[in-house]
Design an enzyme around this catalytic site. Structure first.
Site, PDB file in Angstrom:
ATOM      1  N   TRP A  42      -7.100 -10.029   2.118  1.00 23.16           N
ATOM      2  CA  TRP A  42      -6.196  -9.233   2.955  1.00 23.16           C
ATOM      3  C   TRP A  42      -6.932  -9.031   4.267  1.00 23.16           C
ATOM      4  CZ3 TRP A  42      -1.260  -7.336   2.783  1.00 23.16           C
ATOM      5  CH2 TRP A  42      -0.929  -6.462   3.829  1.00 23.16           C
TER       6      TRP A  42
ATOM      7  N   GLY B  41       0.795  -1.229   0.000  1.00 20.46           N
ATOM      8  CA  GLY B  41       0.000   0.000   0.000  1.00 20.46           C
ATOM      9  C   GLY B  41       0.826   1.277   0.000  1.00 20.46           C
TER      10      GLY B  41
ATOM     11  N   GLU C 169       1.670   0.112  -5.995  1.00 20.53           N
ATOM     12  CA  GLU C 169       0.411   0.868  -5.881  1.00 20.53           C
ATOM     13  C   GLU C 169       0.709   2.353  -6.013  1.00 20.53           C
ATOM     14  OE1 GLU C 169      -1.916  -0.353  -2.485  1.00 20.53           O
ATOM     15  OE2 GLU C 169      -1.310  -2.422  -2.726  1.00 20.53           O
TER      16      GLU C 169
END
Ligand SMILES: *[C@@H]1O[C@H](CO)[C@@H](O)[C@H](O)[C@H]1NC(C)=O
Ligand SMILES: *[C@@H]1O[C@H](CO)[C@@H](O)[C@H](O)[C@H]1NC(C)=O
Ligand SMILES: *[C@@H]1O[C@H](CO)[C@@H](O)[C@H](O)[C@H]1NC(C)=O
Ligand SMILES: *[C@@H]1O[C@H](CO)[C@@H](O)[C@H](O)[C@H]1NC(C)=O
Ligand SMILES: *[C@@H]1O[C@H](CO)[C@@H](O)[C@H](O)[C@H]1NC(C)=O
Ligand SMILES: *[C@@H]1O[C@H](CO)[C@@H](O)[C@H](O)[C@H]1NC(C)=O
Ligand SMILES: *[C@@H]1O[C@H](CO)[C@@H](O)[C@H](O)[C@H]1NC(C)=O
Ligand SMILES: *[C@@H]1O[C@H](CO)[C@@H](O)[C@H](O)[C@H]1NC(C)=O
Length: 371
Positions: free
Chosen positions: A351, A101, A142
């Site tokens: 996740w 992330g 990402e």
């Protein structure tokens, strides 16, 4: 000299064996899950019988050398990861996930932009996977967000696949798996992922069909964080994302559907107005509002409140006072996994494993998929 008939016979045996060989290298379904050390969930506690693939997250990217590395604090756990999860399920496969992330966004872009940097990245990733006994590699960049970055993303995948195939021929080891976690194929920054390179180079994509609504980026009303379908006003949803990928030319059996084992908590403006898209004012409970499924179950139990399932958009929510939590409970997970199977997708991933509550979601997903 062999007759024409026996040559035909021999060549059909050859092609039969060749196709067996190809099948052996192909993944037939994915019941995947990510694990990361920050969850403080012991690797040895993972019930690996519920999964076919476990992603170990995350390896890092060195911004000077463009090599993939494992931080020293994670080294021992990562090195032992495969051996540990294979104790309960000897056939489970493991992948080392790189990035995560918003991590290394600019470094990934810089790496992918030059051939010598891509080579450092690719070569180091393969040797790191082998030296730590992983069965594959997973790219979590990402996100690329310009035309040039998407092009370089494709070049990276093409070169990575070639290097992985070459390494397997040289070592005689089973070919490493190669996957990537992605957003939808288009509409993101109005740009498209390089679908042809993805199709040719990756075993599959992990489609992150979640985080559509959350209290930090959509603070003024509650919302279904990972709805499968849109409501009457056409909200963002997982089905549209999956159809978008298929429409862009990626075969359904290269797509793995993402399931969140967490939700988001909003602060309601008015405790008596507590539906989907009710007025809200930012986060509740945690800094970004994110809250794991096991904690959501605790919230419901301790506050003696209820969970509401909305089967038309496929989400769940609960509330108590002015705290409102949107998430996926067992019914949503079951519906989504059945959807994935019916669409001919390769499977699902979640996740993250440490957020489940006594394996309730993992079990529900595994049963809904079947064997
Ligand atoms: C990146 O690699 C260089 C050269 O090996 C090293 O000096 C540096 O500490 C590394 N950076 C990080 C953040 O690990
Ligand atoms: C590695 O895993 C095995 C099996 O779970 C365990 O017995 C061993 O102690 C672990 N070693 C380390 C260094 O964590
Ligand atoms: C792309 O992402 C980078 C890093 O997050 C950001 O700085 C940049 O503004 C973004 N560019 C576009 C065109 O959105
Ligand atoms: C790769 O193959 C070698 C022998 O060719 C073997 O010793 C080694 O254990 C294999 N490594 C992996 C990670 O499969
Ligand atoms: C489910 O949510 C949608 C979108 O907000 C709404 O239109 C619909 O009425 C809800 N269904 C039920 C049964 O509450
Ligand atoms: C909260 O909503 C209820 C029902 O819609 C309304 O009667 C009440 O006045 C609202 N309270 C506030 C403080 O806005
Ligand atoms: C939202 O919260 C802020 C700060 O807590 C407050 O000043 C503001 O009035 C709130 N807005 C609404 C619509 O309740
Ligand atoms: C019960 O709800 C309150 C108010 O939202 C919250 O602060 C508390 O953490 C909840 N209890 C549990 C066990 O989650």
């Amino acid at each position: 000299m062999a007759s024409r008939a026996s040559l035909t016979f021999l060549s059909s045996i050859f092609f039969f064996l060749l196709s067996l060989q190809l099948c052996a290298g192909q993944t037939s379904n994915v019941k995947g899950v990510y694990w990361f050390p920050g969850s403080e969930f012991p690797v040895s506690s993972i019930d690996s019988t519920l999964f076919t693939h476990i992603f170990c997250a995350f390896a890092d990217l060195n911004s000077t050398t463009y090599e993939v590395t494992i931080s020293s604090s994670n080294a021992a756990q990562f090195k032992n990861f495969t051996q540990t999860v294979q104790q309960k399920n000897p056939s489970v496969k493991t992948l080392l996930s790189i990035g995560g992330g918003n991590a290394y966004t600019e470094d990934f872009a810089a790496m992918a932009s030059q051939a010598s940097r891509r080579k450092s990245f690719i070569d180091s990733s393969i040797s790191l996977a082998r030296s730590n006994s992983f069965h594959g590699l997973d790219l979590d960049w990402e996100y690329p967000n310009t035309t040039e970055k998407f092009t370089n993303f494709g070049t990276l995948l093409t070169e990575w696949r070639a290097a992985i195939a070459a390494e397997s021929r040289t070592s005689g080891n089973e070919t490493l798996l190669l996957t990537a976690a992605v957003f939808r194929s288009s509409d993101y920054y109005s740009l498209n992922y390089p679908v042809q390179a993805i199709s040719n180079s990756l075993d599959w994509i992990n489609a992150m069909t979640y985080d559509y609504y959350g209290p930090t980026w959509s603070p003024s009303s509650t919302g279904p964080p990972a709805a499968l379908y849109s409501g009457s006003s056409g909200q963002i949803n997982g089905d549209a994302g999956i159809r978008d990928w298929i429409q862009s030319g990626l075969s359904a059996n290269k797509i793995v559907l993402g399931l969140p084992f967490y939700g988001y908590a909003w602060r309601l403006v008015n405790a008596t107005n507590h539906g989907l898209f009710a007025p809200a004012n930012g986060t509740a409970l945690t800094a970004d509002g994110s809250i794991g499924y096991a904690q959501i179950r605790n919230f419901i139990r301790e506050n003696v409140t209820m969970a509401i399932h909305n089967g038309s958009v496929v989400t769940d929510y609960t509330y108590y006072g002015t705290t409102w939590i949107g998430y996926d409970d067992t019914q949503s997970v079951s519906t989504k996994v059945s959807y994935a199977k019916a669409k001919g997708l390769l499977g699902y991933f979640a996740w993250h494993v440490g957020a489940d509550s006594n394996w309730a979601l993992s079990q529900t997903a595994s049963i809904a998929w079947g064997s």
